[in-house]
Design a protein around this motif. Sequence first.
Motif, PDB file in Angstrom:
ATOM      1  N   GLY A  62       0.704  -1.160   0.012  1.00  0.00           N
ATOM      2  CA  GLY A  62       0.013   0.053  -0.107  1.00  0.00           C
ATOM      3  C   GLY A  62       0.850   1.289  -0.142  1.00  0.00           C
ATOM      4  N   HIS A  63       2.028   1.225  -0.439  1.00  0.00           N
ATOM      5  CA  HIS A  63       3.038   2.373  -0.522  1.00  0.00           C
ATOM      6  C   HIS A  63       3.395   2.745  -2.003  1.00  0.00           C
ATOM      7  CE1 HIS A  63       6.188   5.241   0.572  1.00  0.00           C
ATOM      8  NE2 HIS A  63       6.843   4.631  -0.374  1.00  0.00           N
ATOM      9  N   PHE A  64       3.001   3.960  -2.385  1.00  0.00           N
ATOM     10  CA  PHE A  64       3.236   4.503  -3.619  1.00  0.00           C
ATOM     11  C   PHE A  64       4.127   5.681  -3.528  1.00  0.00           C
ATOM     12  CE2 PHE A  64      -0.836   2.429  -3.556  1.00  0.00           C
ATOM     13  CZ  PHE A  64      -0.566   1.355  -4.424  1.00  0.00           C
ATOM     14  N   PRO A  65       5.266   5.404  -4.100  1.00  0.00           N
ATOM     15  CA  PRO A  65       6.077   6.668  -3.986  1.00  0.00           C
ATOM     16  C   PRO A  65       5.726   7.827  -4.838  1.00  0.00           C
ATOM     17  CG  PRO A  65       7.546   4.490  -4.530  1.00  0.00           C
ATOM     18  CD  PRO A  65       5.876   4.151  -4.476  1.00  0.00           C
ATOM     19  N   GLY A  66       6.344   8.972  -4.202  1.00  0.00           N
ATOM     20  CA  GLY A  66       5.715  10.028  -4.873  1.00  0.00           C
ATOM     21  C   GLY A  66       6.376  11.018  -6.083  1.00  0.00           C
ATOM     22  N   ALA A  67       6.309  11.938  -6.464  1.00  0.00           N
ATOM     23  CA  ALA A  67       6.804  12.435  -7.898  1.00  0.00           C
ATOM     24  C   ALA A  67       8.516  12.304  -7.955  1.00  0.00           C
ATOM     25  CB  ALA A  67       6.292  14.028  -8.128  1.00  0.00           C
ATOM     26  N   GLN A  68       8.897  12.496  -6.602  1.00  0.00           N
ATOM     27  CA  GLN A  68      10.347  12.701  -6.417  1.00  0.00           C
ATOM     28  C   GLN A  68      10.929  11.384  -6.937  1.00  0.00           C
ATOM     29  OE1 GLN A  68      12.021  15.063  -5.666  1.00  0.00           O
ATOM     30  NE2 GLN A  68      10.306  16.312  -4.896  1.00  0.00           N
ATOM     31  N   VAL A  69      10.302  10.065  -6.955  1.00  0.00           N
ATOM     32  CA  VAL A  69      10.858   8.819  -7.762  1.00  0.00           C
ATOM     33  C   VAL A  69      11.495   8.963  -9.111  1.00  0.00           C
ATOM     34  CG1 VAL A  69       8.757   8.059  -8.729  1.00  0.00           C
ATOM     35  CG2 VAL A  69      10.228   6.502  -7.561  1.00  0.00           C
ATOM     36  N   VAL A  70      11.203  10.163  -9.764  1.00  0.00           N
ATOM     37  CA  VAL A  70      11.666  10.453 -10.924  1.00  0.00           C
ATOM     38  C   VAL A  70      12.964  10.358 -11.025  1.00  0.00           C
ATOM     39  CG1 VAL A  70       9.547  11.403 -11.906  1.00  0.00           C
ATOM     40  CG2 VAL A  70      11.645  13.047 -11.116  1.00  0.00           C
ATOM     41  N   TRP A  71      13.711  10.834  -9.871  1.00  0.00           N
ATOM     42  CA  TRP A  71      15.072  10.906  -9.671  1.00  0.00           C
ATOM     43  C   TRP A  71      15.865   9.559  -9.418  1.00  0.00           C
ATOM     44  CZ3 TRP A  71      16.198  15.536 -11.421  1.00  0.00           C
ATOM     45  CH2 TRP A  71      15.532  16.523 -11.123  1.00  0.00           C
ATOM     46  N   LEU A  72      15.026   8.766  -9.292  1.00  0.00           N
ATOM     47  CA  LEU A  72      15.818   7.264  -9.031  1.00  0.00           C
ATOM     48  C   LEU A  72      16.715   6.574 -10.215  1.00  0.00           C
ATOM     49  CD1 LEU A  72      16.002   4.847  -7.224  1.00  0.00           C
ATOM     50  CD2 LEU A  72      13.805   3.755  -8.462  1.00  0.00           C
ATOM     51  N   PRO A  73      16.319   7.078 -11.473  1.00  0.00           N
ATOM     52  CA  PRO A  73      17.396   6.584 -12.475  1.00  0.00           C
ATOM     53  C   PRO A  73      18.843   7.539 -12.334  1.00  0.00           C
ATOM     54  CG  PRO A  73      15.304   7.017 -13.596  1.00  0.00           C
ATOM     55  CD  PRO A  73      15.260   7.418 -12.339  1.00  0.00           C
ATOM     56  N   MET A  74      18.770   8.747 -11.989  1.00  0.00           N
ATOM     57  CA  MET A  74      19.794   9.369 -11.757  1.00  0.00           C
ATOM     58  C   MET A  74      20.495   9.140 -10.664  1.00  0.00           C
ATOM     59  SD  MET A  74      20.431  13.266 -10.412  1.00  0.00           S
ATOM     60  CE  MET A  74      20.487  12.372  -8.953  1.00  0.00           C
ATOM     61  N   LEU A  75      19.983   8.434  -9.629  1.00  0.00           N
ATOM     62  CA  LEU A  75      20.729   7.992  -8.314  1.00  0.00           C
ATOM     63  C   LEU A  75      21.549   6.625  -8.662  1.00  0.00           C
ATOM     64  CD1 LEU A  75      18.100   8.569  -5.630  1.00  0.00           C
ATOM     65  CD2 LEU A  75      20.121   9.803  -6.174  1.00  0.00           C
ATOM     66  N   MET A  76      20.753   5.816  -9.603  1.00  0.00           N
ATOM     67  CA  MET A  76      21.164   4.479  -9.966  1.00  0.00           C
ATOM     68  C   MET A  76      22.531   4.809 -11.063  1.00  0.00           C
ATOM     69  SD  MET A  76      17.709   2.655 -10.864  1.00  0.00           S
ATOM     70  CE  MET A  76      18.316   1.107 -11.184  1.00  0.00           C
ATOM     71  N   LEU A  77      22.561   5.523 -11.741  1.00  0.00           N
ATOM     72  CA  LEU A  77      23.479   5.882 -12.712  1.00  0.00           C
ATOM     73  C   LEU A  77      24.672   6.524 -12.033  1.00  0.00           C
ATOM     74  CD1 LEU A  77      22.135   7.691 -15.751  1.00  0.00           C
ATOM     75  CD2 LEU A  77      22.783   5.355 -15.626  1.00  0.00           C
ATOM     76  N   LEU A  78      24.547   7.473 -10.950  1.00  0.00           N
ATOM     77  CA  LEU A  78      25.711   7.721 -10.104  1.00  0.00           C
ATOM     78  C   LEU A  78      26.172   6.598  -9.257  1.00  0.00           C
ATOM     79  CD1 LEU A  78      27.424   9.981  -8.855  1.00  0.00           C
ATOM     80  CD2 LEU A  78      25.471  10.593  -7.320  1.00  0.00           C
ATOM     81  N   THR A  79      25.494   5.903  -8.812  1.00  0.00           N
ATOM     82  CA  THR A  79      25.836   4.482  -7.988  1.00  0.00           C
ATOM     83  C   THR A  79      26.779   3.897  -8.826  1.00  0.00           C
ATOM     84  OG1 THR A  79      23.803   4.442  -6.708  1.00  0.00           O
ATOM     85  CG2 THR A  79      25.166   2.506  -6.768  1.00  0.00           C
ATOM     86  N   LEU A  80      26.312   3.461 -10.147  1.00  0.00           N
ATOM     87  CA  LEU A  80      27.111   2.601 -11.056  1.00  0.00           C
ATOM     88  C   LEU A  80      28.337   3.487 -11.259  1.00  0.00           C
ATOM     89  CD1 LEU A  80      26.653   0.146 -12.524  1.00  0.00           C
ATOM     90  CD2 LEU A  80      25.746   1.442 -14.478  1.00  0.00           C
ATOM     91  N   LEU A  81      28.319   4.738 -11.409  1.00  0.00           N
ATOM     92  CA  LEU A  81      29.814   5.424 -11.844  1.00  0.00           C
ATOM     93  C   LEU A  81      30.733   5.179 -10.692  1.00  0.00           C
ATOM     94  CD1 LEU A  81      31.252   7.386 -13.468  1.00  0.00           C
ATOM     95  CD2 LEU A  81      30.145   9.335 -12.315  1.00  0.00           C
ATOM     96  N   LEU A  82      30.128   5.489  -9.484  1.00  0.00           N
ATOM     97  CA  LEU A  82      31.027   5.129  -8.237  1.00  0.00           C
ATOM     98  C   LEU A  82      31.498   3.855  -8.203  1.00  0.00           C
ATOM     99  CD1 LEU A  82      32.032   6.715  -5.769  1.00  0.00           C
ATOM    100  CD2 LEU A  82      30.102   5.839  -4.531  1.00  0.00           C
ATOM    101  N   ALA A  83      30.727   2.996  -8.275  1.00  0.00           N
ATOM    102  CA  ALA A  83      31.093   1.600  -8.130  1.00  0.00           C
ATOM    103  C   ALA A  83      32.191   1.053  -9.261  1.00  0.00           C
ATOM    104  CB  ALA A  83      29.839   0.761  -8.082  1.00  0.00           C
ATOM    105  N   MET A  84      31.883   1.400 -10.465  1.00  0.00           N
ATOM    106  CA  MET A  84      32.627   1.280 -11.539  1.00  0.00           C
ATOM    107  C   MET A  84      34.185   1.984 -11.461  1.00  0.00           C
ATOM    108  SD  MET A  84      30.573   1.300 -15.402  1.00  0.00           S
ATOM    109  CE  MET A  84      32.026   0.874 -16.163  1.00  0.00           C
ATOM    110  N   SER A  85      34.108   3.050 -10.894  1.00  0.00           N
ATOM    111  CA  SER A  85      35.446   3.750 -10.661  1.00  0.00           C
ATOM    112  C   SER A  85      36.363   3.169  -9.836  1.00  0.00           C
ATOM    113  CB  SER A  85      35.377   5.085 -10.407  1.00  0.00           C
ATOM    114  OG  SER A  85      34.395   5.435  -9.394  1.00  0.00           O
ATOM    115  N   VAL A  86      35.571   2.829  -8.578  1.00  0.00           N
ATOM    116  CA  VAL A  86      36.177   1.884  -7.492  1.00  0.00           C
ATOM    117  C   VAL A  86      36.622   0.457  -7.925  1.00  0.00           C
ATOM    118  CG1 VAL A  86      36.062   1.019  -5.260  1.00  0.00           C
ATOM    119  CG2 VAL A  86      35.341   3.258  -5.714  1.00  0.00           C
ATOM    120  N   GLY A  87      35.605  -0.009  -8.616  1.00  0.00           N
ATOM    121  CA  GLY A  87      35.854  -1.563  -9.060  1.00  0.00           C
ATOM    122  C   GLY A  87      36.936  -1.788 -10.195  1.00  0.00           C
ATOM    123  N   ILE A  88      37.006  -0.912 -10.924  1.00  0.00           N
ATOM    124  CA  ILE A  88      38.005  -0.876 -12.182  1.00  0.00           C
ATOM    125  C   ILE A  88      39.468  -0.792 -11.474  1.00  0.00           C
ATOM    126  CG2 ILE A  88      39.225   0.304 -14.141  1.00  0.00           C
ATOM    127  CD1 ILE A  88      36.325   0.680 -15.047  1.00  0.00           C
TER     128      ILE A  88
END
Length: 261
Positions: free
Chosen positions: A135-161
């Motif tokens: 019964g929980h539905f995220p609000g309009a701010q959820v549109v920022w989720l893809p940006m957060l995922m890309l930032l997570t991926l960038l950080l993880a790749m730089s550390v991992g490489i």
Amino acid sequence: MLQSIWAYRYFIFTSIKNELKARFLRSKLGAVWMIIHPLMQVLIYAVILSEVLSAKLQGVTSKYGYALYLLAGMLFWTLFSETVGKCVTLFVDNGNLMRKIAFPRICLPIIAAGTALVNNLLLAAAIFGVFAVLGHFPGAQVVWLPMLMLLTLLLAMSVGIFLGVLNVFMRDIGQIVPVVLNALFWLTPIVYSLNALPERFQRWFGLNPLYSLVTSYQSVLVYGNPPLWADLGRLLLAALVMSVMAMIVFRRSSAEMVDAL
């Protein structure tokens, strides 16, 4: 490197597809296994810890508030830890391929990150399904989720490489990283809220560079608030600097890695 990635884009896409297929070959449930493991981990934590911590989650009125909070944090952690873990052992695991086939070596971490991202997108879809059931539905701010995922991926790749290159020459790195990731998981407010800690510890735990990312996930998915823009801006700058450093180390060590492998 960017030209090489574009020139070999079909090789990258095909490799990601084949890796996902091979992982679940002969499996009845197939891709479902990619989301069962993290969801089961969330269920265990929620059952064991919810009675202890749920009352301290400020701003969450749902009786399933702790489960929602935990799901949001695990979505971040799964992408970060899987990408780092894959990149650390990537060059060692693909030593034979690097010696026998001529192709841009940068394709390997791109393939690993792409696979982790597909897994995380499937997990995100499952989490949104759980949110709907609860019964929980995220609000309009959820549109920022893809940006957060890309930032997570960038950080993880730089550390991992960077760590992946070091692991070729010092194999102890591959043994140390899982231990560090396990410690970092508990030092990041994923299964607990920072407010639940004594005040004297809150400032120190807040210095964790992953704090702003995981808190932003929880803000947009659970609380309906915007991400922590100021902290994320500094983290993005640090991630960009780290990615440049990782690429420099990778390019200078590429030939030596093949010899070492």
